[in-house]
Design an enzyme around this catalytic site. Structure first.
Site, PDB file in Angstrom:
ATOM      1  N   THR A   1     -15.332  10.276  -3.002  1.00  0.00           N
ATOM      2  CA  THR A   1     -13.963  10.247  -3.121  1.00  0.00           C
ATOM      3  C   THR A   1     -13.647   9.976  -4.782  1.00  0.00           C
ATOM      4  OG1 THR A   1     -13.576   9.208  -1.095  1.00  0.00           O
ATOM      5  CG2 THR A   1     -11.921   9.109  -2.629  1.00  0.00           C
TER       6      THR A   1
ATOM      7  N   GLY B   1      -0.820 -19.804  19.248  1.00  0.00           N
ATOM      8  CA  GLY B   1      -1.107 -20.385  18.142  1.00  0.00           C
ATOM      9  C   GLY B   1      -2.795 -20.339  17.861  1.00  0.00           C
TER      10      GLY B   1
ATOM     11  N   GLU C   1     -13.763   7.010   5.975  1.00  0.00           N
ATOM     12  CA  GLU C   1     -14.122   8.339   6.313  1.00  0.00           C
ATOM     13  C   GLU C   1     -13.004   9.143   6.687  1.00  0.00           C
ATOM     14  OE1 GLU C   1     -16.694   7.810   5.307  1.00  0.00           O
ATOM     15  OE2 GLU C   1     -18.327   6.621   6.205  1.00  0.00           O
TER      16      GLU C   1
ATOM     17  N   ASP D   1      -8.577   9.320   6.338  1.00  0.00           N
ATOM     18  CA  ASP D   1      -7.228   8.882   6.777  1.00  0.00           C
ATOM     19  C   ASP D   1      -7.007   9.350   8.381  1.00  0.00           C
ATOM     20  OD1 ASP D   1      -4.220   9.462   7.282  1.00  0.00           O
ATOM     21  OD2 ASP D   1      -4.309   7.480   6.208  1.00  0.00           O
TER      22      ASP D   1
END
Length: 536
Positions: free
Chosen positions: A97, A360, A383, A385
């Site tokens: 990328t 909570g 890997e 979108d």
């Protein structure tokens, strides 16, 4: 302890990966891709339950980095590195990328230029946009990287290829010509050292080219078993497919852990009962059941679907050296692109809903929901979108529409329509073996029948009619699984045909891109989701 050894023993967040996978332990090996691929995926699911950051670093070390070296490399790469990958002496990353080309990697700008004088490749990041981005393991631990770059020889671009590149010295300092930066603090998985890599006319030996399918000789001559550059790119990025299965496996761990925590808490947490005393487990409440049980049903269904995808991928992975039928290969690509989004979306839904249903107590870090929600969001992007992957699924389905198997499935869906008309639902419920209101069946319907992005163009788009959906919603939970399966088949068939018609008309008018990207995004997503959920 040397600096190199220190790096190995400081690898990961929480329980250290090198302690989980010591050399010779048999827990996982990069060679399992050839010998026992299902073991790789099981290891990811187990590791994610222990520590999401560790599991993320593991998937890069063994799948993206190690698997790529195993598949694209040859003996000259394997002999010196595979053992080091297994025992963590050689930690690596996967540099595909780029900042400017996240979803269009084929246009990446990083180059590897052949230098005929030195018989080396010169790797260069010519612009800011060409820096390798979000590279797991790179910021702190990786000594090696599989770097993807445009291969330039004598002015000719031979397409994207992978190079096994040393990025750090033995003392863990960056090699000259390599710049490494940390991505910064994240909303989750901060045990993962995501980084940015840039190369500045960095020379590497000719042997660094991963040459299982393409090679460059000493004289600079190029040869490849794949004549088309596009095919070369798909081959070098092949490990992303198994990566999507690894991510899906880890996301299943998120879903299972979230539901386990929430259901155990709901079974033991006492609240007000019929007598006014705090003597009734909140799991007895319909509110709690309707929130958690459909997610439990969907998670079980997704596990069955994921196991199917694992088997299909293993049979067509190519690691055994046998040729793969192109149609089978494409089916596996589509399945891998479809299952990861479903598992990641479900993981986020399970983690968020479980946190809420634990009140909570669920907000306390010790109960892990914050960690799991952050990991689920990482899974939705890693890997590929999720929404972009679904676009790819829909695109490939349009190309497969003429296949006999697809046509037969569409014909079977058409044949099922009359029996599924809204007026016949009461009779179908009456003949069903499941009691009306069955919670598990309701979960299946809520997940894949009426829910999700496809509802507006799926069952309500003509099969039941808008009014029919409202009338049928209360009845569907009593239908048999066979009837539900047919409903899902019809939804897929109608949406696929609708998308095909819309895009064929747009293509004839010269407006394919606008129709796909700007006008029919919901239909594209719904079609892909209908296919994915029918497969599951």
């Amino acid at each position: 302890m040397s600096e190199r050894q220190h790096s190995r023993h400081d690898f990961g967040d929480g329980p250290l990966l090198c302690h989980v996978c010591p050399a010779g332990s048999g827990f996982v090996s990069v060679t399992d891709f050839r010998l026992s691929p299902l073991k790789i995926f099981a290891a990811h699911e187990c590791a994610a339950m222990v520590d999401p950051s560790m599991a993320t670093k593991m998937t890069v070390q063994f799948n993206l980095f190690g698997g790529t070296v195993l598949k694209l490399g040859t003996a000259r790469h394997h002999e010196g590195l595979l053992r080091g990958i297994d025992n963590m002496d050689d930690i690596g990353c996967f540099a595909l990328t780029e900042l400017g080309f996240g979803n269009n990697a084929v246009e990446m700008q990083t180059t590897a230029t052949w230098n005929p004088n030195t018989h080396q490749f010169v790797i260069n990041s010519p612009t800011t946009l060409s820096q390798k981005y979000w590279i797991t393991n790179s910021a702190v631990h990786a000594q090696w990287s599989v770097v993807f770059a445009q291969l330039l020889i004598g002015g000719a671009n031979q397409g994207i290829h992978g190079f096994l590149v040393r990025i750090r010295n033995d003392d863990m300092s960056p090699c000259d010509g390599v710049t490494i930066e940390d991505m910064g603090h994240k909303m989750g998985c901060n045990g993962v050292d995501n980084g940015k890599l840039s190369f500045h006319n960095y020379s590497v030996p000719r042997e660094c080219l991963l040459n299982a399918f393409s090679d460059v000789q000493q004289d600079g001559s190029f040869s490849s078993s794949m004549p088309k550059p596009r095919d070369r790119f798909l081959k070098v990025a092949d490990q992303l497919l198994s990566g999507r299965i690894c991510i899906a496996s880890m996301m299943q761990s998120v879903s299972k852990m979230s539901l386990t925590i929430a259901l155990r808490y709901a079974a033991s947490r006492l609240a007000v009962g019929p007598t006014g005393h705090s003597d009734t487990p909140i799991l007895d409440y319909q509110l709690q059941q309707r929130a958690l049980l459909p997610l439990l049903a969907r998670t079980v269904s997704l596990q069955i679907g994921l196991n199917y995808v694992k088997d299909r991928w293993a049979a067509a992975s190519g690691f055994d050296g046998r040729p793969v039928d192109p149609k089978i290969g494409l089916e596996v690509v589509v399945l891998c692109c479809a299952i990861k989004p479903l598992c990641a979306w479900n993981a986020e839904d399970c983690a968020t809903t479980s946190r809420e249903r634990c009140g909570g107590q669920g907000y306390l870090s010790v109960n892990r929901f914050g960690e799991l929600i952050g990991f689920a969001h990482a899974g939705m992007t890693a890997e590929g979108d999720n929404r972009v992957l679904m676009q790819k699924v829909a695109k490939e389905l349009l190309g497969m529409l003429s296949w006999p198997a697809i046509q037969a499935r569409l014909a079977a869906a058409d044949a099922a329509v009359p029996a599924l008309a809204a007026g016949n639902l009461a009779a179908l419920v009456a003949g069903s073996s499941l009691p009306a209101g069955n919670a598990i069946a309701a979960g299946a319907v809520g997940g894949v029948g009426l829910g999700g992005v496809g509802s507006s163009v799926g069952l309500s788009g003509g099969l039941l009619g808008t009014a029919g959906v409202a009338a049928a919603a209360g009845q569907l939970s009593g239908l048999s699984l066979e009837v539900l399966r047919k409903l899902i088949q019809v939804r897929e068939a109608r949406q696929l045909r609708q998308l095909s018609t819309v895009m064929r008309q747009a293509s004839a008018a010269g407006g394919f891109f606008d129709a796909w990207m700007k006008q029919n995004s919901d239909l594209v997503q719904a079609t892909a989701q209908a296919y994915a959920e029918r497969e599951v």
